[in-house]
Design an enzyme around this catalytic site. Structure first.
Site, PDB file in Angstrom:
ATOM      1  N   SER A  82       9.403   3.013  -2.192  1.00 19.43           N
ATOM      2  CA  SER A  82       8.867   1.519  -2.520  1.00 19.43           C
ATOM      3  C   SER A  82       9.729   0.594  -1.734  1.00 19.43           C
ATOM      4  O   SER A  82      10.711   0.640  -1.333  1.00 19.43           O
ATOM      5  CB  SER A  82       9.490   1.224  -3.773  1.00 19.43           C
ATOM      6  OG  SER A  82       8.802  -0.101  -4.368  1.00 19.43           O
ATOM      7  N   GLY A  83       8.606  -0.469  -1.179  1.00 18.00           N
ATOM      8  CA  GLY A  83       9.001  -1.695  -0.491  1.00 18.00           C
ATOM      9  C   GLY A  83       9.498  -1.568   0.688  1.00 18.00           C
ATOM     10  O   GLY A  83      10.085  -2.288   1.289  1.00 18.00           O
ATOM     11  N   TYR A 121     -25.039  16.487   9.267  1.00 19.49           N
ATOM     12  CA  TYR A 121     -24.018  15.351   9.942  1.00 19.49           C
ATOM     13  C   TYR A 121     -22.820  16.132  10.262  1.00 19.49           C
ATOM     14  O   TYR A 121     -22.309  16.757   9.541  1.00 19.49           O
ATOM     15  CB  TYR A 121     -23.650  14.099   9.062  1.00 19.49           C
ATOM     16  CG  TYR A 121     -22.827  13.000   9.486  1.00 19.49           C
ATOM     17  CD1 TYR A 121     -23.676  12.149  10.005  1.00 19.49           C
ATOM     18  CD2 TYR A 121     -21.696  13.283   9.502  1.00 19.49           C
ATOM     19  CE1 TYR A 121     -22.824  11.020  10.614  1.00 19.49           C
ATOM     20  CE2 TYR A 121     -20.751  12.111  10.284  1.00 19.49           C
ATOM     21  CZ  TYR A 121     -21.763  11.179  10.596  1.00 19.49           C
ATOM     22  OH  TYR A 121     -20.552  10.180  11.097  1.00 19.49           O
ATOM     23  N   ASP A 142     -23.749   7.057   2.876  1.00 15.42           N
ATOM     24  CA  ASP A 142     -23.282   8.489   3.534  1.00 15.42           C
ATOM     25  C   ASP A 142     -22.004   8.713   2.856  1.00 15.42           C
ATOM     26  O   ASP A 142     -21.711   9.784   3.441  1.00 15.42           O
ATOM     27  CB  ASP A 142     -23.008   7.648   4.937  1.00 15.42           C
ATOM     28  CG  ASP A 142     -24.092   7.639   5.874  1.00 15.42           C
ATOM     29  OD1 ASP A 142     -25.326   8.249   5.727  1.00 15.42           O
ATOM     30  OD2 ASP A 142     -23.931   6.825   6.797  1.00 15.42           O
ATOM     31  N   HIS A 166      -3.473   3.969  -1.893  1.00 13.01           N
ATOM     32  CA  HIS A 166      -3.549   2.619  -2.624  1.00 13.01           C
ATOM     33  C   HIS A 166      -3.310   1.674  -1.614  1.00 13.01           C
ATOM     34  O   HIS A 166      -2.251   1.775  -1.029  1.00 13.01           O
ATOM     35  CB  HIS A 166      -2.504   2.748  -3.897  1.00 13.01           C
ATOM     36  CG  HIS A 166      -2.589   1.279  -4.664  1.00 13.01           C
ATOM     37  ND1 HIS A 166      -3.714   0.755  -5.203  1.00 13.01           N
ATOM     38  CD2 HIS A 166      -1.615   0.555  -4.896  1.00 13.01           C
ATOM     39  CE1 HIS A 166      -3.239  -0.620  -5.504  1.00 13.01           C
ATOM     40  NE2 HIS A 166      -1.824  -0.554  -5.205  1.00 13.01           N
ATOM     41  N   HIS A 178      -4.210  -2.827  -1.161  1.00 11.31           N
ATOM     42  CA  HIS A 178      -4.607  -4.232  -1.484  1.00 11.31           C
ATOM     43  C   HIS A 178      -5.448  -4.861  -0.542  1.00 11.31           C
ATOM     44  O   HIS A 178      -5.250  -6.027  -0.005  1.00 11.31           O
ATOM     45  CB  HIS A 178      -3.183  -5.245  -1.846  1.00 11.31           C
ATOM     46  CG  HIS A 178      -2.715  -4.739  -3.103  1.00 11.31           C
ATOM     47  ND1 HIS A 178      -2.155  -5.746  -4.153  1.00 11.31           N
ATOM     48  CD2 HIS A 178      -2.110  -3.899  -3.611  1.00 11.31           C
ATOM     49  CE1 HIS A 178      -1.728  -5.218  -5.201  1.00 11.31           C
ATOM     50  NE2 HIS A 178      -1.575  -3.881  -4.932  1.00 11.31           N
ATOM     51  N   SER A 235       7.414   4.878  -4.537  1.00 10.90           N
ATOM     52  CA  SER A 235       6.415   3.854  -4.816  1.00 10.90           C
ATOM     53  C   SER A 235       6.484   3.583  -6.059  1.00 10.90           C
ATOM     54  O   SER A 235       6.258   4.403  -7.003  1.00 10.90           O
ATOM     55  CB  SER A 235       5.101   3.967  -4.257  1.00 10.90           C
ATOM     56  OG  SER A 235       4.098   3.379  -4.672  1.00 10.90           O
ATOM     57  N   ASP A 251       4.073   2.527  -7.940  1.00  9.26           N
ATOM     58  CA  ASP A 251       2.715   3.351  -8.322  1.00  9.26           C
ATOM     59  C   ASP A 251       2.665   5.039  -8.497  1.00  9.26           C
ATOM     60  O   ASP A 251       1.648   5.351  -8.748  1.00  9.26           O
ATOM     61  CB  ASP A 251       1.691   2.906  -7.359  1.00  9.26           C
ATOM     62  CG  ASP A 251       1.385   1.542  -7.439  1.00  9.26           C
ATOM     63  OD1 ASP A 251       1.352   0.656  -8.479  1.00  9.26           O
ATOM     64  OD2 ASP A 251       1.523   0.826  -6.145  1.00  9.26           O
ATOM     65  N   GLY A 267       0.956  -1.303  -0.110  1.00  6.26           N
ATOM     66  CA  GLY A 267       0.077   0.132   0.010  1.00  6.26           C
ATOM     67  C   GLY A 267       0.724   1.251  -0.014  1.00  6.26           C
ATOM     68  O   GLY A 267       2.111   1.082   0.425  1.00  6.26           O
ATOM     69  N   HIS A 272      -6.691  -5.525  -9.759  1.00  6.57           N
ATOM     70  CA  HIS A 272      -5.570  -5.203  -8.858  1.00  6.57           C
ATOM     71  C   HIS A 272      -6.075  -4.754  -7.589  1.00  6.57           C
ATOM     72  O   HIS A 272      -6.074  -5.595  -6.676  1.00  6.57           O
ATOM     73  CB  HIS A 272      -4.907  -3.783  -9.842  1.00  6.57           C
ATOM     74  CG  HIS A 272      -3.894  -3.032  -9.190  1.00  6.57           C
ATOM     75  ND1 HIS A 272      -3.185  -2.313  -9.955  1.00  6.57           N
ATOM     76  CD2 HIS A 272      -3.202  -3.526  -8.170  1.00  6.57           C
ATOM     77  CE1 HIS A 272      -2.008  -2.091  -9.157  1.00  6.57           C
ATOM     78  NE2 HIS A 272      -2.268  -2.640  -7.929  1.00  6.57           N
TER      79      HIS A 272
END
Lengths: 234, 234, 234, 234
Positions: free
Chosen positions: B46-47, B230, B121, B96, B98, B75, B77, B29, B172
């Site tokens: 990344s990673g 709300y 909502d 992002h 998973h 990342s 992405d 993520g 994905h």
């Protein structure tokens, strides 16, 4: 203080049980607690995350949903709470959540069938799902009409709010109540567990029959009947 | 420091919400946060596992996905984030993940049907699943084209990114956004919960109808409309 | 000490990841770590609960499954570990669990179909389920033959243990491996997550097609290929 | 003290394992521990929440379910425990829960089929579900007759309580036992896990065949047989 401190604290403590029991994500729930002598109830403010909530944030309302004391806007579901307190004068607390399995049953519009003693220990009837409100109720005084829809459902199914302390609103989620705010939260957790058990039971066998009468009544009576022997009798 | 410290910290804090909310396993993520004045965004490297992540590891990028500041590789992405920021100039953060149920819906290529008020909502439309990219898009500039696929999906379904702050990419997983990085993480958690509720609803009754218009709009409007009541109005 | 201390600690630390990742109930799992220079591996002792496990309890074995050092009886699955180390001379650690979703797939004898990029980030093939052993293998040297069954499965399906670091044993559960013991535990967690995602996907649509070739290879290559750009390149 | 202190503490410790293992909501479970020399057993008091439970609250009973020592009302399921201890003179502890998956199987009236080695490591037979009691048994001495129903089920299915330390009561939930109270709790956790695995297996393939005889017996024997080599042999 201003006479509402202990009521606010009771309401705060009951609200804080919701995240501990895994019944809420973010702000998706609210608990209220009543003071029958003063004819007011305390309710969670709208949209406040549980980890930011403080007892002094709790809002004091009357049974017509008018703010009596407090600086914050009350839960958007306040009118439903108010009408339930006004109509059922022996309940002490109300809980509303969007807990996962109870919501799934509500979204499917399914009464939760009584399949076992976990259910029967708390009520001997199916847990009702009140039909979705009519368009005019939704476009009118929606949260007030939500209370009326619950009453209509209980009348139609001949249910007592003392024996059945929980209901699903179709396409929405559960409301539960009880003699205290804490008891209403307890009922919300029981409902979620019973909903999951019923769904898993139907996954094994969609034609599973309901619990038979003798066992249904036995478990309810041993905990709630005249000669109850569950618990410490207090 | 170098002028990016508070942006890095905002990005870091939002990233650290993912494991707390149960939305990521290991490094699956990433969250980014934008600084519109400087036309840059901050993103997770990344990673890097969440329990090893430090604010200074966060990478600063421009909207063409070029590194502006930072020692680590961003990342994988990142180009998707860059294109979304460049195109939608009013969003402040992107997430992002998973997460399990959202991925299951994405793998099955299913739009998440609107079945209840938990969904309404947050948006009054089905949550869209953008079709899997074409082979040439995948073999070309894949992460950049992922952004284009999202735009194509929103155009085809006539969706506004302001009213619908979430999307599934087929095969994905989810991307969500919002006015801040924190809000984009909030939306990622809402999406996961709504996905699970929808799957459980379909398990009870595969023919469950969608939420009717009046209730769909009522819940969306009471939280997001002109006369919303709300929350605390701030 | 006796020259095995750091190996024992590596093995101990990797074993202790299993309960943290929710992959074991009681003693239902074991991790081993190899020392290629000494041609030995370290493995969890049999039947010892994780909260009672100490580094000095770890047993040192050779590749013929003979105890080299240690006072306790090694895991009952030791011979499987020994044969994998002996045959695949580039692996550094092995994990065996009875994690819930992986076991369900193994009990149903199902290869885990590749449905999405979470799967493809780790391997671009279905995760194989090796057929249940023949009666003579079970009644013979069962744990040794379990290793042979894995090799037979990989040969028949033309799989490389370097590209596919996980397998299910039908009616039993998963074995995973990797360059280190820690990596083998990581793979065990990935397998459990991918198994759950695949099951949920099939629940939505039992006819869900596999991930198409272009995306399957894209995600695998961006993380494991010659020009990989996922992670920090170390 | 009064001679029951260590028995009370054993019972208390075993009861406190239930919430840690996620096997109970609120008060929905109870564990007892026997003292064969004194012909008494210790059991949880009825309706007391786990976080309020203290060792001195534990009630001491004889095998006819008469209170020997203690100030609180014993669990409402006490007569079932008493009859099991009286009839099976080699068991040392009993656990009753309403754990979610075991209850779902009980509500569906399903024996849990043996699908894998996780199951076979503990028993080589299907886990039986005793039929719901007859109306006269329910309306008579219900909890005592629950014990008789278990015996009837074991006789009919030709099961030994030493090889099968668990049972489901239809429409109710699981009872488990063992040489100690702690072992009975261990069995309750194993049963819940095996129930979930079996349900997930049936979700993948409702026609999944049972584990074949050779593997079924191999796993049981390697842990429980004359030449068992699982564990530390103590």
């Amino acid at each position: 203080m201003n006479g509402f401190q202990s009521l606010r604290e009771e309401c705060y403590e009951a609200n804080m049980m919701l995240p501990k029991l895994g019944l809420v994500l973010f702000t998706f729930g609210n608990v209220s607690a009543v003071d029958r002598e003063k004819s007011v109830f305390a309710i969670k403010p709208s949209g406040v995350p549980y980890d930011a909530l403080k007892p002094e944030d709790i809002v004091i309302m009357d049974f017509d949903a008018v703010v009596v004391n407090g600086n914050m806007r009350p839960s958007s579901d306040t009118k439903t709470h108010a009408l339930l307190y006004k109509t059922w004068d022996d309940i002490g607390g109300i809980t509303h959540t969007h807990s996962t399995y109870a919501v799934a049953c509500a979204q499917a519009g399914m009464d939760i069938p009584i399949f076992g003693t976990t259910h029967a220990d708390h009520t001997h009837r199916d847990i009702p799902c009140a039909a979705v409100l009519s368009d005019s109720m939704i476009e009118g005084d929606y949260e007030f009409e939500t209370g009326n829809q619950i009453f209509g459902c209980f009348e139609q199914k001949n249910l007592s709010h003392q024996e059945m302390e929980m209901v699903l609103l179709q396409n929405h989620g559960p409301f539960t109540w009880g003699k205290t705010a804490e008891k209403s939260v307890y009922n919300a957790a029981v409902l979620e567990e019973v909903a999951q058990m019923a769904m898993l039971t139907l996954q094994i066998n969609p034609a599973t029959p309901r619990l038979k009468d003798s066992l249904r009544l036995k478990h309810y009576e041993r905990k709630h009947g005249k000669n109850a022997y569950y618990g410490q009798g207090c």
